[in-house]
Design a protein around this motif. Structure first.
Motif, mmCIF file in Angstrom:
data_model
loop_
_atom_site.group_PDB
_atom_site.id
_atom_site.type_symbol
_atom_site.label_atom_id
_atom_site.label_comp_id
_atom_site.label_asym_id
_atom_site.label_seq_id
_atom_site.Cartn_x
_atom_site.Cartn_y
_atom_site.Cartn_z
ATOM 1 N N THR A 166 3.397 -9.455 12.499
ATOM 2 C CA THR A 166 2.968 -8.699 11.328
ATOM 3 C C THR A 166 4.048 -8.815 10.263
ATOM 4 O O THR A 166 5.232 -8.982 10.569
ATOM 5 C CB THR A 166 2.721 -7.227 11.671
ATOM 6 O OG1 THR A 166 3.959 -6.629 12.132
ATOM 7 C CG2 THR A 166 1.677 -7.093 12.765
ATOM 8 N N ARG A 167 3.634 -8.704 9.012
ATOM 9 C CA ARG A 167 4.560 -8.849 7.884
ATOM 10 C C ARG A 167 4.322 -7.727 6.891
ATOM 11 O O ARG A 167 3.177 -7.428 6.550
ATOM 12 C CB ARG A 167 4.331 -10.191 7.156
ATOM 13 C CG ARG A 167 4.664 -11.415 7.942
ATOM 14 C CD ARG A 167 3.972 -12.650 7.363
ATOM 15 N NE ARG A 167 4.157 -12.806 5.928
ATOM 16 C CZ ARG A 167 5.049 -13.638 5.371
ATOM 17 N NH1 ARG A 167 5.841 -14.373 6.136
ATOM 18 N NH2 ARG A 167 5.149 -13.733 4.067
ATOM 19 N N ARG A 168 5.376 -7.090 6.445
ATOM 20 C CA ARG A 168 5.273 -6.123 5.349
ATOM 21 C C ARG A 168 6.620 -6.063 4.637
ATOM 22 O O ARG A 168 7.651 -6.423 5.209
ATOM 23 C CB ARG A 168 4.863 -4.741 5.852
ATOM 24 C CG ARG A 168 5.814 -4.087 6.841
ATOM 25 C CD ARG A 168 5.188 -2.819 7.409
ATOM 26 N NE ARG A 168 5.993 -2.230 8.459
ATOM 27 C CZ ARG A 168 6.895 -1.274 8.280
ATOM 28 N NH1 ARG A 168 7.121 -0.805 7.039
ATOM 29 N NH2 ARG A 168 7.579 -0.773 9.286
ATOM 30 N N THR A 169 6.599 -5.590 3.395
ATOM 31 C CA THR A 169 7.830 -5.516 2.626
ATOM 32 C C THR A 169 8.376 -4.098 2.637
ATOM 33 O O THR A 169 7.638 -3.122 2.825
ATOM 34 C CB THR A 169 7.610 -5.974 1.170
ATOM 35 O OG1 THR A 169 6.562 -5.197 0.590
ATOM 36 C CG2 THR A 169 7.245 -7.442 1.121
ATOM 37 N N ASP A 201 10.458 -4.521 -2.992
ATOM 38 C CA ASP A 201 9.920 -5.484 -2.024
ATOM 39 C C ASP A 201 10.889 -6.623 -1.731
ATOM 40 O O ASP A 201 10.473 -7.754 -1.477
ATOM 41 C CB ASP A 201 8.589 -6.071 -2.527
ATOM 42 C CG ASP A 201 7.476 -5.040 -2.550
ATOM 43 O OD1 ASP A 201 7.623 -4.009 -1.882
ATOM 44 O OD2 ASP A 201 6.472 -5.269 -3.242
ATOM 45 N N LEU A 207 11.674 -8.461 3.511
ATOM 46 C CA LEU A 207 10.449 -8.743 4.243
ATOM 47 C C LEU A 207 10.688 -8.432 5.715
ATOM 48 O O LEU A 207 11.621 -8.974 6.324
ATOM 49 C CB LEU A 207 10.057 -10.210 4.077
ATOM 50 C CG LEU A 207 8.861 -10.701 4.903
ATOM 51 C CD1 LEU A 207 7.582 -9.991 4.456
ATOM 52 C CD2 LEU A 207 8.715 -12.211 4.790
ATOM 53 N N HIS A 241 11.997 -12.907 -1.614
ATOM 54 C CA HIS A 241 12.366 -11.531 -1.269
ATOM 55 C C HIS A 241 13.877 -11.285 -1.243
ATOM 56 O O HIS A 241 14.311 -10.181 -1.523
ATOM 57 C CB HIS A 241 11.797 -11.165 0.100
ATOM 58 C CG HIS A 241 10.304 -11.205 0.164
ATOM 59 N ND1 HIS A 241 9.515 -10.219 -0.372
ATOM 60 C CD2 HIS A 241 9.459 -12.135 0.694
ATOM 61 C CE1 HIS A 241 8.245 -10.511 -0.156
ATOM 62 N NE2 HIS A 241 8.179 -11.674 0.472
#
Length: 339
Positions: free
Chosen positions: A20-23, A28, A31, A60
């Motif tokens: 899974t990836r989110r900032t 932001d 990462l 990022h």
């Protein structure tokens, strides 16, 4: 990064290995990539993804890997080499470190009760790593101990224009004194006991040097205040003036050292490139900017953090108890303009 393919596990079977990836943070600039299945080997997952990771870093500035199968300094070194195949040694040191695996070092061994201000690794030098890798072997068993990060894309425009202009024109002059009773011994900083090797390094790096007494060394070097990212072309604030400046010391320590050794005899100090003193409020303001805009993610055992050394600064929060963060570096950048 593209979706990961299958990974072999156990006796020849395959399993899907999604992440899974989110900032993180208002800007932001971090990462977070988390393993969504157990026992996912980070080095194996990173294999063949170097270009994708570099694109993520360009966008990022930092990538945090969590939940992967990283259990040792060797596991960490393997993962780092998938991104930077040639890990770097550590010369012209500013702090004591120990090598615990091939090109894998302990992080700065500095008083746990004090902050390490946010900074770019080795920005006091003529060369520095482009990429930094951090591995949490042991999060602090007490309080604190995070590695705060700040985005240089945010910080650089906030530095007053007159400060940026003066530093950009003149650079920064660093004066360092090495010795058994001041800062690091020169043998530790340059990783040699041969004075001729130190003299050759100084000559090649446009560093003035003076041997002092039986075992002391003073170096003086004029370095950059800003640097241009080799891939994105962005120019960012990039120096150690706020970290080496005498105002970064506790006042009672600075006062005692000044009385004993004078301004030129301090373990380290920073001046404008023309030799003029830097006003305390200038570097204090820069330290405060970094602290005010820092993002801290508490460490978990096995975490790996990859940082673009141009686009982000890093530091260390005070902590209690035991803590072990390991560090590796790659992709040496040489600033020819100061040589």
């Amino acid at each position: 990064m593209s979706a990961p393919g299958p990974r072999r596990r156990g006796s020849g079977g395959t399993v899907s290995a999604p992440v899974t990836r989110r900032t993180l943070g208002a800007d932001d600039f971090v990462l977070l990539v988390e393993a969504a299945v157990p026992d996912l080997d980070l080095a194996g997952w990173l294999a063949g993804r170097r270009a994708e990771l570099l694109a993520d870093l360009d966008r990022h500035a930092a990538v945090f890997f969590r939940g992967f199968d990283v259990h040792s300094a060797d596991d960490f070194g393997r993962a780092a080499r998938e991104i930077g195949p040639e890990l770097l040694g550590y010369l012209e040191r500013a702090a004591p470190r120990h090598e615990v695996a091939d090109k894998v070092f302990t992080s700065t061994e500095f008083n746990a009760a004090q902050w390490i201000p946010l900074h770019h690794e080795m920005s006091y030098s003529h060369n520095w790593p482009t990429h930094l890798f951090f591995y949490c072997a042991q999060p602090a068993t007490g309080d604190g101990g995070a590695t705060p990060l700040a985005a240089e894309r945010v910080i650089t425009p906030l530095i007053p224009a007159e400060v940026r202009e003066r530093f950009g024109r003149d650079g920064v002059r660093y004066v360092r004194n090495y010795g058994p009773h001041l800062d690091l011994p020169w043998q530790e900083a340059f990783q040699t006991t041969d004075r001729a090797e130190v003299e050759a390094y100084c000559a090649a790096s446009a560093t003035e040097f003076t041997w002092l007494g039986s075992d002391g060394l003073r170096t003086v070097a004029r370095r950059q205040a800003t640097a241009t990212h080799p891939r994105t072309g962005e120019t960012v604030w990039f120096n150690h003036a706020h970290l080496f400046h005498v105002s970064n010391m506790p006042p009672e320590v600075a006062g005692a050292l000044l009385r004993e050794y004078g301004p030129e005899g301090l373990p380290r100090n920073a001046y404008h490139g023309d030799g003029e003193p830097i006003a305390d409020e200038v570097v204090t303001g820069i330290r405060e900017l970094y602290r005010r805009h820092a993002l801290s993610v508490p460490w978990r055992r096995g975490d790996v953090l990859v940082v673009d050394n141009f686009l982000a600064t890093h530091g260390r929060e005070p902590f209690t108890g035991d803590r072990q963060i390991l560090v590796a570096m790659s992709d040496l950048y040489v600033n020819r303009s100061v040589l």
